[in-house]
Design an enzyme around this catalytic site. Structure first.
Site, PDB file in Angstrom:
ATOM      1  N   SER A 159       0.845  -1.196   0.000  1.00  0.00           N
ATOM      2  CA  SER A 159       0.000   0.000   0.000  1.00  0.00           C
ATOM      3  C   SER A 159       0.879   1.244   0.000  1.00  0.00           C
ATOM      4  O   SER A 159       2.025   1.202   0.464  1.00  0.00           O
ATOM      5  CB  SER A 159      -0.876   0.012   1.249  1.00  0.00           C
ATOM      6  OG  SER A 159      -1.482   1.269   1.460  1.00  0.00           O
ATOM      7  N   TYR A 185      -0.282  -0.101  10.612  1.00  0.00           N
ATOM      8  CA  TYR A 185      -0.617  -0.490   9.236  1.00  0.00           C
ATOM      9  C   TYR A 185       0.554  -0.205   8.297  1.00  0.00           C
ATOM     10  O   TYR A 185       0.961  -1.065   7.503  1.00  0.00           O
ATOM     11  CB  TYR A 185      -1.856   0.262   8.769  1.00  0.00           C
ATOM     12  CG  TYR A 185      -2.253  -0.059   7.342  1.00  0.00           C
ATOM     13  CD1 TYR A 185      -2.745  -1.318   7.003  1.00  0.00           C
ATOM     14  CD2 TYR A 185      -2.141   0.902   6.333  1.00  0.00           C
ATOM     15  CE1 TYR A 185      -3.105  -1.621   5.699  1.00  0.00           C
ATOM     16  CE2 TYR A 185      -2.507   0.612   5.032  1.00  0.00           C
ATOM     17  CZ  TYR A 185      -2.992  -0.655   4.719  1.00  0.00           C
ATOM     18  OH  TYR A 185      -3.345  -0.945   3.405  1.00  0.00           O
TER      19      TYR A 185
END
Length: 318
Positions: A159, A185
């Site tokens: 990501s 994350y």
């Protein structure tokens, strides 16, 4: 010096477009998280090209519904479902042990994002445990099948969030520092890239390539189910943001499918892609590109060893 790579595809290309004309008959693929979002569209494109696709999912009932739909849509009866919970290392080990025959494509697609502080029974922070350690154990467990395929490809879905955080080797699991869901994350997504870098290095002699990617900001998936009202969400999550490539699931799956099955990237390994191209270096303030630390071979080798040690300390690896 790295050889430049270019494809005719970009941010608006779909998974079907990047695999058009490619015949994957006789090849096998595993797509984690294959029962929703990007996983469904990745599996659809690979099955449509003739591959035998296994949907590795937590919810096997949902997986079976998707499999039936994909078989009907593609005419390919070689779509099956197998249980896999990446946060449960026993489940990962069982999946790997049950696999038979060569594996040509492993798409590490499943993931969670910005959860509250949750831990596995081993005390591991859940995002790192799921997004990285689960896929790490899966890939290493399936290594014999990947090596047997000859020219196998590993695709690690990362990501743009990786630019928020390097791996904090001194406190990976937020034992001492305050927990931040976005740092956790970002750390897990950096780990996804570092895994591809080290797998590319370690397994080159086995004919295995490994690459990572940013799929873009995808609309209509359940990945962001934890972020409503969550403080600290990047501005790029705002609906009007032009800071990232906003895509539907068919477009979001395109880079994964390119890396898994297209001859255009045959032999390419250890790279990070976005919008179906090799990503440029990240520049501060821009939600694109790849951070230098995510491609650091020293950090990649360290993460591999740390991950191996974590599994061993939990009695999950010898």
């Amino acid at each position: 010096m790295e050889v430049p790579i270019s494809t005719p595809f970009g941010a608006t290309s779909t998974a079907a477009e990047v695999i058009a004309g490619v015949d994957l008959t006789g090849r096998t693929a595993v797509v984690t998280g294959g029962s929703s979002g990007l996983g469904v569209e990745t599996a659809r494109a690979l099955a449509g090209a003739g591959a035998a696709v296994t949907l590795a999912v937590r919810d096997t009932a949902a997986g079976e519904r998707v499999a039936r739909d994909l078989i009907a849509a593609t005419g390919n009866g070689l779509v099956r479902v197998a249980p896999l919970d990446l946060a449960d290392q026993r489940s990962v080990a069982a999946f790997a042990a049950a696999w038979s025959g060569p594996l040509h494509m492993l798409v590490a697609n499943a993931g969670i994002m910005a959860t509250p502080l949750l831990r596995t029974p081993q005390g591991w922070e859940l995002q790192f445990a799921t997004n990285h350690l689960g896929h790490f154990a899966l890939a290493t467990g399936l290594h014999p099948a990947l090596a047997a395929a000859g020219g196998a490809r590993i695709v690690s879905v990362s990501s743009v969030g990786h630019v928020n955080a390097d791996v904090d080797f001194d406190d990976i699991h937020f034992t001492h520092r305050p927990y931040d869901p976005w740092l956790a994350y970002g750390q897990s997504k950096t780990a996804n890239i570092l895994f591809a870098v080290e797998a590319a290095n370690r397994w080159a002699a086995d004919g295995i390539t490994a690459n990572a990617l940013n799929p873009g900001r995808i609309t209509g998936t359940n990945l962001g189910r934890h972020i409503d009202g969550l403080a600290g969400a990047p501005a790029s999550f705002a609906p009007a943001s032009t800071d990232v490539s906003w895509k539907d699931a068919e477009q979001g799956a395109a880079t994964s499918v390119l890396l898994a099955g297209s001859p255009l990237v045959c032999g390419v390994t250890g790279r990070y892609f976005e919008d179906c191209q090799v990503a440029v270096p990240h520049r501060p303030g821009v939600r694109r590109g790849v951070a230098d630390y995510a491609l650091d071979p020293v950090a990649a080798a360290r993460l591999w060893q740390v991950s191996t040690d974590m599994l061993a300390s939990a009695g999950l690896r010898r």
